[in-house]
Motif scaffolding. Structure first.
Motif, mmCIF file in Angstrom:
data_model
loop_
_atom_site.group_PDB
_atom_site.id
_atom_site.type_symbol
_atom_site.label_atom_id
_atom_site.label_comp_id
_atom_site.label_asym_id
_atom_site.label_seq_id
_atom_site.Cartn_x
_atom_site.Cartn_y
_atom_site.Cartn_z
ATOM 1 N N ASP A 1 -13.669 5.672 -10.104
ATOM 2 C CA ASP A 1 -12.439 4.956 -9.763
ATOM 3 C C ASP A 1 -11.838 4.268 -10.986
ATOM 4 O O ASP A 1 -10.621 4.299 -11.190
ATOM 5 N N GLN A 2 -12.703 3.674 -11.799
ATOM 6 C CA GLN A 2 -12.209 2.994 -13.004
ATOM 7 C C GLN A 2 -11.575 3.989 -13.976
ATOM 8 O O GLN A 2 -10.522 3.738 -14.542
ATOM 9 N N VAL A 3 -12.244 5.114 -14.154
ATOM 10 C CA VAL A 3 -11.709 6.140 -15.056
ATOM 11 C C VAL A 3 -10.386 6.660 -14.510
ATOM 12 O O VAL A 3 -9.405 6.800 -15.251
ATOM 13 N N ASN A 4 -10.334 6.922 -13.226
ATOM 14 C CA ASN A 4 -9.090 7.393 -12.616
ATOM 15 C C ASN A 4 -7.958 6.376 -12.793
ATOM 16 O O ASN A 4 -6.829 6.748 -13.118
ATOM 17 N N ASP A 5 -8.272 5.121 -12.568
ATOM 18 C CA ASP A 5 -7.262 4.070 -12.743
ATOM 19 C C ASP A 5 -6.781 4.007 -14.183
ATOM 20 O O ASP A 5 -5.580 3.874 -14.450
ATOM 21 N N GLN A 6 -7.716 4.101 -15.098
ATOM 22 C CA GLN A 6 -7.356 4.025 -16.515
ATOM 23 C C GLN A 6 -6.469 5.207 -16.928
ATOM 24 O O GLN A 6 -5.443 5.033 -17.579
ATOM 25 N N VAL A 7 -6.858 6.391 -16.515
ATOM 26 C CA VAL A 7 -6.070 7.580 -16.839
ATOM 27 C C VAL A 7 -4.692 7.475 -16.189
ATOM 28 O O VAL A 7 -3.668 7.746 -16.825
ATOM 29 N N ARG A 8 -4.654 7.077 -14.938
ATOM 30 C CA ARG A 8 -3.384 6.938 -14.222
ATOM 31 C C ARG A 8 -2.471 5.937 -14.938
ATOM 32 O O ARG A 8 -1.278 6.184 -15.131
ATOM 33 N N ASN A 9 -3.028 4.835 -15.366
ATOM 34 C CA ASN A 9 -2.234 3.813 -16.059
ATOM 35 C C ASN A 9 -1.727 4.315 -17.414
ATOM 36 O O ASN A 9 -0.596 4.049 -17.800
ATOM 37 N N GLN A 10 -2.578 5.045 -18.122
ATOM 38 C CA GLN A 10 -2.159 5.585 -19.419
ATOM 39 C C GLN A 10 -1.029 6.601 -19.246
ATOM 40 O O GLN A 10 -0.038 6.583 -19.980
ATOM 41 N N VAL A 11 -1.181 7.481 -18.283
ATOM 42 C CA VAL A 11 -0.153 8.502 -18.033
ATOM 43 C C VAL A 11 1.141 7.811 -17.601
ATOM 44 O O VAL A 11 2.232 8.153 -18.073
#
Length: 70
Positions: A10-20
């Motif tokens: 979930d953290q990785v997904n959130d981080q990637v989503r925020n970066q994109v």
């Protein structure tokens, strides 16, 4: 362990989503800024060109009138 795996995922997904999201937003912002800048540049250029054209026409007209008067 399974719970930690999901948390990390979930953290990785959130981080990637925020970066994109940030990259897309920055790109859109830059495109809009460039479009507005180009539009304003063209408007200013056209206004200056019109003004110079009128000034030159007025000067030429005055010179012709003065030469005819003399």
């Amino acid at each position: 362990m399974k719970n930690i795996k999901y948390q990390v995922n979930d953290q990785v997904n959130d981080q990637v989503r925020n970066q994109v999201r940030k990259q897309v937003w920055d790109q859109v912002e830059n495109q809009v800024r460039n479009q507005v800048r180009n539009q304003v540049n063209w408007q200013v250029l056209n206004q200056v060109e019109d003004q110079v054209n009128w000034q030159v026409k007025d000067q030429v007209k005055r010179q012709i009138e003065e030469s005819l008067d003399n």
